[in-house]
Design a protein around this motif. Structure first.
Motif, PDB file in Angstrom:
ATOM      1  N   LYS A 116      93.524  35.952  19.587  1.00  0.00           N
ATOM      2  CA  LYS A 116      94.744  34.980  19.705  1.00  0.00           C
ATOM      3  C   LYS A 116      93.951  33.521  19.676  1.00  0.00           C
ATOM      4  O   LYS A 116      94.723  32.575  19.816  1.00  0.00           O
ATOM      5  CB  LYS A 116      95.521  35.052  20.834  1.00  0.00           C
ATOM      6  CG  LYS A 116      96.309  36.349  21.064  1.00  0.00           C
ATOM      7  CD  LYS A 116      97.105  36.508  22.045  1.00  0.00           C
ATOM      8  CE  LYS A 116      97.761  37.865  22.159  1.00  0.00           C
ATOM      9  NZ  LYS A 116      98.859  38.201  23.458  1.00  0.00           N
ATOM     10  N   GLU A 117      92.822  33.432  19.551  1.00  0.00           N
ATOM     11  CA  GLU A 117      92.174  32.131  19.279  1.00  0.00           C
ATOM     12  C   GLU A 117      92.742  31.306  18.047  1.00  0.00           C
ATOM     13  O   GLU A 117      93.078  31.819  16.897  1.00  0.00           O
ATOM     14  CB  GLU A 117      90.638  31.976  19.205  1.00  0.00           C
ATOM     15  CG  GLU A 117      89.881  32.623  20.484  1.00  0.00           C
ATOM     16  CD  GLU A 117      90.179  31.904  21.367  1.00  0.00           C
ATOM     17  OE1 GLU A 117      90.141  30.698  21.479  1.00  0.00           O
ATOM     18  OE2 GLU A 117      89.993  32.502  22.814  1.00  0.00           O
ATOM     19  N   THR A 118      92.786  29.897  18.318  1.00  0.00           N
ATOM     20  CA  THR A 118      93.268  29.014  17.256  1.00  0.00           C
ATOM     21  C   THR A 118      92.212  28.616  16.319  1.00  0.00           C
ATOM     22  O   THR A 118      92.255  28.383  15.116  1.00  0.00           O
ATOM     23  CB  THR A 118      94.073  27.648  17.737  1.00  0.00           C
ATOM     24  OG1 THR A 118      95.065  28.205  18.636  1.00  0.00           O
ATOM     25  CG2 THR A 118      94.538  26.952  16.860  1.00  0.00           C
ATOM     26  N   TYR A 119      91.028  28.018  17.163  1.00  0.00           N
ATOM     27  CA  TYR A 119      89.929  27.730  16.379  1.00  0.00           C
ATOM     28  C   TYR A 119      88.635  28.354  16.756  1.00  0.00           C
ATOM     29  O   TYR A 119      88.525  28.832  17.913  1.00  0.00           O
ATOM     30  CB  TYR A 119      89.552  26.104  16.708  1.00  0.00           C
ATOM     31  CG  TYR A 119      90.541  25.346  15.894  1.00  0.00           C
ATOM     32  CD1 TYR A 119      90.369  25.129  14.585  1.00  0.00           C
ATOM     33  CD2 TYR A 119      91.523  24.569  16.737  1.00  0.00           C
ATOM     34  CE1 TYR A 119      91.639  24.301  14.038  1.00  0.00           C
ATOM     35  CE2 TYR A 119      92.539  23.835  16.020  1.00  0.00           C
ATOM     36  CZ  TYR A 119      92.486  23.458  14.959  1.00  0.00           C
ATOM     37  OH  TYR A 119      93.238  22.764  14.127  1.00  0.00           O
ATOM     38  N   LYS A 161      89.209  36.652  10.680  1.00  0.00           N
ATOM     39  CA  LYS A 161      89.849  35.794  11.559  1.00  0.00           C
ATOM     40  C   LYS A 161      89.213  34.763  12.340  1.00  0.00           C
ATOM     41  O   LYS A 161      89.166  33.622  12.145  1.00  0.00           O
ATOM     42  CB  LYS A 161      90.909  36.563  12.557  1.00  0.00           C
ATOM     43  CG  LYS A 161      91.937  37.117  11.822  1.00  0.00           C
ATOM     44  CD  LYS A 161      93.005  37.665  12.909  1.00  0.00           C
ATOM     45  CE  LYS A 161      94.143  38.458  12.135  1.00  0.00           C
ATOM     46  NZ  LYS A 161      95.066  38.685  13.377  1.00  0.00           N
ATOM     47  N   ASN A 173      89.132  30.881  11.250  1.00  0.00           N
ATOM     48  CA  ASN A 173      89.412  29.929  12.084  1.00  0.00           C
ATOM     49  C   ASN A 173      88.362  28.929  12.374  1.00  0.00           C
ATOM     50  O   ASN A 173      88.507  27.456  12.603  1.00  0.00           O
ATOM     51  CB  ASN A 173      89.633  30.591  13.523  1.00  0.00           C
ATOM     52  CG  ASN A 173      90.886  31.026  13.846  1.00  0.00           C
ATOM     53  OD1 ASN A 173      91.870  30.806  12.988  1.00  0.00           O
ATOM     54  ND2 ASN A 173      90.898  32.198  14.740  1.00  0.00           N
ATOM     55  N   LYS A 226      89.121  26.274   9.701  1.00  0.00           N
ATOM     56  CA  LYS A 226      90.166  25.594   9.992  1.00  0.00           C
ATOM     57  C   LYS A 226      89.522  24.378  10.982  1.00  0.00           C
ATOM     58  O   LYS A 226      89.919  23.043  10.837  1.00  0.00           O
ATOM     59  CB  LYS A 226      91.075  26.186  10.921  1.00  0.00           C
ATOM     60  CG  LYS A 226      92.181  27.177   9.824  1.00  0.00           C
ATOM     61  CD  LYS A 226      93.116  27.986  10.905  1.00  0.00           C
ATOM     62  CE  LYS A 226      93.780  29.250  10.093  1.00  0.00           C
ATOM     63  NZ  LYS A 226      94.796  29.907  10.870  1.00  0.00           N
ATOM     64  N   TYR A 227      88.832  24.745  11.609  1.00  0.00           N
ATOM     65  CA  TYR A 227      87.897  23.755  12.644  1.00  0.00           C
ATOM     66  C   TYR A 227      87.335  22.533  11.711  1.00  0.00           C
ATOM     67  O   TYR A 227      87.302  21.636  11.921  1.00  0.00           O
ATOM     68  CB  TYR A 227      87.019  24.302  13.494  1.00  0.00           C
ATOM     69  CG  TYR A 227      86.146  23.500  14.270  1.00  0.00           C
ATOM     70  CD1 TYR A 227      86.543  22.733  15.333  1.00  0.00           C
ATOM     71  CD2 TYR A 227      84.789  23.619  13.922  1.00  0.00           C
ATOM     72  CE1 TYR A 227      85.757  21.789  15.968  1.00  0.00           C
ATOM     73  CE2 TYR A 227      83.793  22.849  14.582  1.00  0.00           C
ATOM     74  CZ  TYR A 227      84.368  22.050  15.527  1.00  0.00           C
ATOM     75  OH  TYR A 227      83.384  20.987  16.192  1.00  0.00           O
TER      76      TYR A 227
END
Length: 596
Positions: A251-254, A473, A477, A480-481
């Motif tokens: 569930k990490e965002t970055y 994923k 991510n 995204k970072y």
């Protein structure tokens, strides 16, 4: 004849035929036209078949709307009606004539065969009515058949008269009746055709075959419709069975660090490529990785370098590549043991294009654009990268393989089926065959599109394994970072060395420009000058300084509005040809959204 803008339609037609005891058929026809625009005339051709003749032709128009004349032609007659100006909105043409030889008398029966509506009309007919009266004493002796039967809406017999009605009859299509009735006594060869064989058995056999084909075609039509629905449903079934991802606990965002130490080309092949085949960004990232690992260096152009360029461009975003590692010039090549085979290939490619260990970026790109050598190189290079990937552990392509096989199968089946239907069931005899052919064509087109776009559907009908899903994923991510300025400011890499390693992975993920822009905004100028990739930044900034605005700079760094980088080979080289055959044929990458 008409003006180009004029239009007309055939509203209705009627044919009434009376066959007398001698076998002479008296025919009365009417055709109703509707006009929109100016027309000069209308005409009706009356053609007799071999053994037949037409006599006593008369014609007239409704409300005396046209001036008529009847002329002989080799096969019969032509009726021409000259229309007044302005052209009436509706005109009905009435024609009557006697037809000799249209009845054939056998030893056992008489046969009447006649085309109630011809097959050379360029417009469809909206409706048709017909009546055929035959000379017979008992209706039980009568047998008749209508071709094509699909157009008939209503038919009945009363007082020796066969009455029928149809719906629309398409353009160039015909409509006929064949009837068997009691033999005409003492037939006159001047009025009828005489055949001294028995005709009933042969006629019944021919019509039985026609009826059987009609029943077979009806069944084939139903099955074709069902198969078309199956073709549409099959991709959904494949997706539900093989395309849905398995859920993972992530569930990490970055990701603020590279998820692994995988080679940049390998990351590109898995995340952005097609089924583990690297895209051109993988090659670019490998080139940058060699710079980051000091096998090559990038520096600004010196005045003597600029003078030596064949086509100097003052505003060029150019820089010099230097081969600083002596090991590529020595033997044996095993001294480069730290490099993978595909990394060595990039180094040797630079060596081949360098002069005295130097080559400008612009010259290197132009060299690659000429000829097909780089095309062959990049395909061989992709295969070497692919050999370092166990892609099957990360991605299951079973569903996509099934879809490819299914698509090719239905395309081949549609072609064969179309040819067989057209050959066995001619559409002018069996109108239902046209509908089957349309459905078959649509099925074939669907199969062709699925084959052509198979690369696009890889991540729809295939799926990541739990291990691959996590891998994808995490790297997504991290991507995204690298492109999120606020995240980079808050969690900035600790050194310019780490920044450079991130730039390499940004190139492999296709976001090098965005990452370098963010790097210029976050890293202080004195540290930025220590970057392996500072010459790229420096030259691009210099080419845009003419539009300098103090608001465009922050802390001495180039803002994202004025900063970019010209290191994407795909933006430049691909204009001269398709370098990555495996990737570009299908026009898509194999990454996609892991969450579907």
């Amino acid at each position: 004849m008409s003006l180009a803008s004029a239009k007309y339609s055939l509203e209705e037609a009627e044919t009434n035929i009376t066959v007398n005891a001698k076998g002479i058929a008296h025919v009365e026809e009417s055709v109703s036209y509707a006009f929109d625009g100016h027309y000069i005339d209308i005409h009706r051709e009356l053609k007799a078949l071999p053994g037949e003749s037409i006599r006593n032709v008369e014609a007239q128009c409704s409300d005396k709307a046209c001036t008529l004349k009847v002329e002989r032609i080799p096969e019969g007659y032509i009726v021409i009606g000259k229309l007044p100006d302005p052209t009436p909105e509706k005109v009905t043409l009435f024609v009557s004539y006697d037809c000799y030889g249209v009845v054939k008398v056998y030893r056992d029966v008489s046969e009447f065969s006649y085309k109630l509506w011809g097959g050379k009309w360029e417009k469809p007919l909206k409706s048709f009515k017909g009546n055929v009266k035959l000379p017979m004493k008992n209706e039980s002796e009568l047998k008749y058949w209508i071709h094509p039967a699909a157009y008939t809406q209503e038919v009945h017999i009363e007082d020796n008269v066969i009455s029928l009605r149809t719906g629309a009859i398409p353009s160039t299509q015909w409509y006929e009746i064949k009837a068997i009735f009691s033999r005409i006594e003492s037939p006159n060869p001047n009025f009828v055709q005489i055949d001294n064989t028995k005709g009933l058995k042969e006629t019944l056999a021919v019509e039985k075959v026609y009826q059987q084909k009609t029943l077979i075609l009806d069944d084939l039509y139903r099955k074709t419709v069902l198969f078309a629905f199956f073709v549409l449903a099959f991709p959904l079934l494949i997706y539900l069975r093989y395309g849905r991802e398995e859920k993972i606990d992530y569930k990490e965002t970055y990701e603020r660090k590279p998820p692994s130490d995988a080679k940049p080309a390998v990351v590109n092949a898995i995340i952005s490529g097609r089924m583990g085949i690297s895209k051109i960004e993988g090659f670019t990232a490998t080139f940058m990785d060699l710079a980051n690992r000091n096998y090559i260096s990038l520096r600004n152009l010196k005045p003597e370098d600029t003078d030596s360029l064949s086509t100097p461009e003052p505003e060029s975003k150019n820089f010099m590549i230097e081969l600083v590692n002596d090991e590529i010039y020595s033997e044996p090549n095993e001294n480069l043991f730290e490099l993978e085979d595909f990394e060595k290939d990039v180094l040797y490619l630079l060596k081949a294009h360098a002069f005295e260990r130097n080559v400008s970026w612009e010259k290197f790109k132009k060299d690659l654009e000429n000829g097909t050598d780089f095309y062959r190189f990049i395909n061989a290079w992709n295969r070497k990268v692919e050999a370092h990937i166990e892609f099957d552990k990360l991605f299951q392509s079973t569903g996509n393989k099934y879809m490819n096989f299914f698509s090719r199968s239905i395309l081949l089946a549609a072609i064969v089926y179309y040819i067989l239907i057209s050959g066995i069931f001619p559409s002018n005899v069996f109108p239902l065959a046209s509908k089957i052919n349309v459905l078959t064509s649509l099925i074939g087109i669907f199969g062709f599109v699925m084959i052509r776009c198979s690369g696009t559907f890889i991540t729809i009908f295939g799926r990541w394994t739990p291990e691959g899903n996590l891998y994808y994923k995490q790297w997504d991510n991290f991507k995204k970072y690298l492109t999120d300025l606020s995240a980079l400011k808050e969690y900035s890499p600790e050194s310019i060395k780490i920044w450079d390693s991130y730039v390499v992975y940004a190139a492999s993920l296709g976001v090098a420009k965005e990452n370098l822009q963010n790097m210029a905004l976050v890293v202080p100028s004195d540290q930025l000058e220590e970057s392996h990739f500072y010459p790229i930044s420096y030259n691009y900034n210099r080419s845009n300084r003419s539009g300098y605005d103090s608001s465009s700079y922050s802390c001495g760094n180039v803002s994202s509005s004025s900063y970019s980088v010209d290191i994407n080979l795909e933006d430049n080289i691909n204009r001269s040809g398709d370098l990555n055959r495996e990737n570009n044929v299908n026009g898509s990458s194999g990454g996609g959204d892991a969450s579907k």
